[in-house]
Structures are given as C-alpha cells and as structure tokens.
Design an enzyme around this catalytic site. Sequence first.
Site, PDB file in Angstrom:
ATOM      1  N   LYS A   1       0.952  -1.267  -0.161  1.00  0.00           N
ATOM      2  CA  LYS A   1      -0.010   0.028  -0.004  1.00  0.00           C
ATOM      3  C   LYS A   1       0.916   1.257   0.027  1.00  0.00           C
ATOM      4  CE  LYS A   1      -3.982  -2.476   2.246  1.00  0.00           C
ATOM      5  NZ  LYS A   1      -4.539  -2.715   0.883  1.00  0.00           N
ATOM      6  N   GLY A   2       1.844   1.384   0.951  1.00  0.00           N
ATOM      7  CA  GLY A   2       2.662   2.687   0.913  1.00  0.00           C
ATOM      8  C   GLY A   2       3.456   2.871  -0.560  1.00  0.00           C
ATOM      9  N   ALA A   3       3.893   1.709  -1.035  1.00  0.00           N
ATOM     10  CA  ALA A   3       4.777   1.758  -2.144  1.00  0.00           C
ATOM     11  C   ALA A   3       3.634   2.341  -3.279  1.00  0.00           C
ATOM     12  CB  ALA A   3       5.358   0.581  -2.509  1.00  0.00           C
ATOM     13  N   ASN A   4       2.733   1.798  -3.282  1.00  0.00           N
ATOM     14  CA  ASN A   4       1.682   1.883  -4.372  1.00  0.00           C
ATOM     15  C   ASN A   4       1.488   3.587  -4.192  1.00  0.00           C
ATOM     16  OD1 ASN A   4       1.636  -0.690  -5.013  1.00  0.00           O
ATOM     17  ND2 ASN A   4      -0.372  -1.074  -4.118  1.00  0.00           N
TER      18      ASN A   4
ATOM     19  N   ASN B   1     -12.089   3.023   3.433  1.00  0.00           N
ATOM     20  CA  ASN B   1     -13.158   2.830   2.388  1.00  0.00           C
ATOM     21  C   ASN B   1     -14.331   2.352   3.281  1.00  0.00           C
ATOM     22  OD1 ASN B   1     -12.746   0.148   3.432  1.00  0.00           O
ATOM     23  ND2 ASN B   1     -11.641  -0.393   1.514  1.00  0.00           N
TER      24      ASN B   1
ATOM     25  N   THR C   1     -13.831   6.510   0.639  1.00  0.00           N
ATOM     26  CA  THR C   1     -14.074   5.696  -0.768  1.00  0.00           C
ATOM     27  C   THR C   1     -15.143   4.641  -0.979  1.00  0.00           C
ATOM     28  OG1 THR C   1     -12.232   4.209  -0.189  1.00  0.00           O
ATOM     29  CG2 THR C   1     -11.698   6.535  -1.449  1.00  0.00           C
TER      30      THR C   1
ATOM     31  N   GLY D   1      -7.760   1.790  -4.588  1.00  0.00           N
ATOM     32  CA  GLY D   1      -7.565   2.811  -3.383  1.00  0.00           C
ATOM     33  C   GLY D   1      -6.463   3.285  -3.277  1.00  0.00           C
ATOM     34  N   ASP D   2      -5.237   2.783  -3.457  1.00  0.00           N
ATOM     35  CA  ASP D   2      -3.769   3.283  -3.003  1.00  0.00           C
ATOM     36  C   ASP D   2      -3.697   4.380  -4.056  1.00  0.00           C
ATOM     37  OD1 ASP D   2      -3.590   1.400  -1.198  1.00  0.00           O
ATOM     38  OD2 ASP D   2      -2.725   0.081  -2.636  1.00  0.00           O
TER      39      ASP D   2
ATOM     40  N   SER E   1      -1.072  -0.507 -13.378  1.00  0.00           N
ATOM     41  CA  SER E   1      -2.292   0.115 -13.864  1.00  0.00           C
ATOM     42  C   SER E   1      -2.295   1.670 -13.610  1.00  0.00           C
ATOM     43  CB  SER E   1      -3.426  -0.386 -13.528  1.00  0.00           C
ATOM     44  OG  SER E   1      -3.527  -0.028 -11.806  1.00  0.00           O
TER      45      SER E   1
HETATM   46  O1  RIB Z   1      -4.009  -2.318  -1.829  1.00  0.00           O
HETATM   47  C1  RIB Z   1      -3.352  -3.195  -2.607  1.00  0.00           C
HETATM   48  C2  RIB Z   1      -2.178  -3.741  -2.034  1.00  0.00           C
HETATM   49  O2  RIB Z   1      -2.567  -4.334  -0.829  1.00  0.00           O
HETATM   50  C3  RIB Z   1      -1.503  -4.648  -3.001  1.00  0.00           C
HETATM   51  O3  RIB Z   1      -0.448  -4.024  -3.774  1.00  0.00           O
HETATM   52  C4  RIB Z   1      -0.710  -5.861  -2.120  1.00  0.00           C
HETATM   53  O4  RIB Z   1       0.349  -5.755  -2.120  1.00  0.00           O
HETATM   54  C5  RIB Z   1      -1.447  -5.462  -0.729  1.00  0.00           C
HETATM   55  O5  RIB Z   1      -0.352  -4.985   0.163  1.00  0.00           O
END
Ligand code: RIB
Length: 309
Positions: A41-44, A184, A220, A251-252, A291
């Site tokens: 989540k953080g990296a996203n 969410n 969300t 969501g991220d 994505s």
């Molecule tokens: O929010 C999605 C993320 O949750 C995914 O990338 C997965 O790695 C989980 O950590």
Amino acid sequence: MAHDITVIGSNMMELTTNIERMPQLGETVSAPSFHMAFGGKGANQAFAAAQLGSDVAMISVVGSDILGKEYLNHFKESGIDISGVQIGHQSNGVAPCFIQGNMNSIIVVQGANSELTPAVLDHFSKLVRDTKMIVLQQEISLKTNYHAIDIAEQYGIPVILNPAPANDNVDMEHITKCEFYSPNETELSHLTNMPVETIDQIKEAAHFLVDQGIKNLIVTIGSRGVLWVTKDQEELIPSYKVDAVDSIGAGDSFIGAFAHYYTSGDGIPTALRHANAYAAVTVTMSGSQASYPSINELPKLQAKLEINY
Ligand code: RIB
C-alpha cells in the site's frame, strides 16, 4: 530540499497466481499462470504520486533478499527518493494473490516491513519534517504511524492516514491529529461497528466519526464515488462508468493522487475529483502499480471517462 510528499509505509512484492480453484489443505493443484509485480500500500501510494509528477520521498524497509534488491531498483527507476529506504534483516514483504474469475484472495507477509520502527523515523527525521504532506497507511506498525503523526503535529505538516488494512486498535487521540482520514466503506464499518450498505448508512457512520473530532473524513465507496465529510459540510463526489478489469490497488492510487493534487495547490474538493478520476482509470487495467498511468498518459485515458450519475 523539501519534498512534495513523504510516504511512510510498506512495500510488498505481489506474487499473483491465476487459479482454477484453491487447493484443499494437503492438496497440490496446478494453475494456469503466475506473475510478480510491485505492490504494497505505501509503495503504491508513493508510485501514484510520482507518476503524476510529485517529488516523493519514501521511508520504507525492503528485504535483504533478491526481492528487496528488485524493489529498491524499482523505487529508483520510478524517480522516488530512496534516501529513507533501509535494507532490513528479513525477506521482503510479499503478497501472494490468488485470482479466480473476478474474485481474489490475498495473504500479506509483512517481512522486512515489520522493521519500520519509530527509531527508523527518528533516523530519517529530515524527510519526515521537510515535506508538504505525509502519507500513512496501516501495513506497518501502528506505533510507527503514531510517531509520524506526533512529529507532523510538531512541525505543522498535514497527514493523510489511510486505515487499510483495518486494525481494531484505533487511537482516536492520534487519528484526530491527522488533517485527512480516508477509509473505504468496509473499513468505516469496522471502525464504527455501523452498517454501511446504503449511502445514508455510510453518511451516518461518517458523521459519527467526524463528531469524534476527525477533521476531513474521506470515504472511498468504489463505484458509488467518494464521500467527504467535515463538521460543517458533506459532499458526495460521483464515480465514473468504467469497464472494470481489476480494482487491486485502486484505493492506493486514489490516496497517492489526492496527495499529489492537494500538494500541487488544488483545494480539497478539486483534489478529490482529480484523484477520483485517476483511480477510475486504474481499474480499467490489471495490476496495482502496473495500472497507474503517468501524467502524460492520463489526458487520453481520462477523456474516455463518463460520470456515473
Ligand atoms: O492495496 C493493494 C495492495 O495491498 C497490494 O499491492 C498488495 O500488495 C497489498 O499490500
């Protein structure tokens, strides 16, 4: 140099297997395909903001294994400042995902993410203080998040906390110090123990939290949009009609995009609309970070979006 955004949080290697069915305990089954991708989540959230052009610093711990090396390179290639990324003593965090039709099951193994302690934040305190906004989620220790919130309060830096995945230990004293709190609807129900099936129920649960002192509550609600509630106002921002392919990481992308637009100078409602549109685009493609379009790719993709009234 001050950053636009500092994300303090997790990184996970997604290990995705498309399956025909889950094996029973003790059983082996073969599956049609597998792929590995960057997630967590953080990296996203950091990646989404960087894709949109923000100057992003990440504070995170990658593994001491090959996956950790891969992730560190990926952060670098994405233009994210990695001076706050440590190499831990354990294997990298992984998220084995099993996709069957349009359903998915995910196991999260925290790995080196568990080494992101308050002491690590003290070590990188310049990155924590010298930024326009701090982004937090809950795939790392809550103690670390609360330490970040305390530092942010001391330096007057706005924090957005995305309480995902949901955690039963909610410290209202810290949460109410955040400028933005963004669950969410499922997390909202978890936090309030209130039903969230209808929009009216979601609004009621949202007001219940705001009455406890949350400044800006941003819920969300997937295909039903985003609800923004403060003590004086309430606004439901509609979503878009999309051919959804995969909502993992949507969501991220919303959180990272909101941080980008807000720190770029947009007011809250405008930043929410832009982030909503960004997240809508991401569900039309598979994968999480895979994505997330770049700022250059975005206009063409967003031109196809139609509001879901
Ligand atoms: O929010 C999605 C993320 O949750 C995914 O990338 C997965 O790695 C989980 O950590």
